[in-house]
Motif scaffolding. Sequence first.
Motif: not given
Length: 86
Positions: A28-37, A11-21, A23-26
């Motif tokens: 990896k970039q979603v997780v990196a942005r979350m960690a930075a913020q 479920e977490v993976r699917d949600r991360l994928k939906a968020i990435a899709d 914002s036209n990103t990956s």
Amino acid sequence: MTLTSIQVDVEVRDRLKAIADASNTSIKQVVARMAAQTMTPAELAERQARGRAAMATNGVVVDDDPADPDRRAAEAFWAGLEGDKP
């Protein structure tokens, strides 16, 4: 930089994928942005200390007690900084 894997529920993976899709990103970039913020407890404490110092400079001292009589003044101070009406 060394890459690593993090195991998450489907479920977490699917949600991360939906968020990435969206914002036209990956993922990896979603997780990196979350960690930075997201601040660590140490970063939050340091920000709180800076905020208290800024308020003290303007004559507002706030104690940790929620019943502190200066609480309304502090809330008004922050509202003013953020452009909100107290």
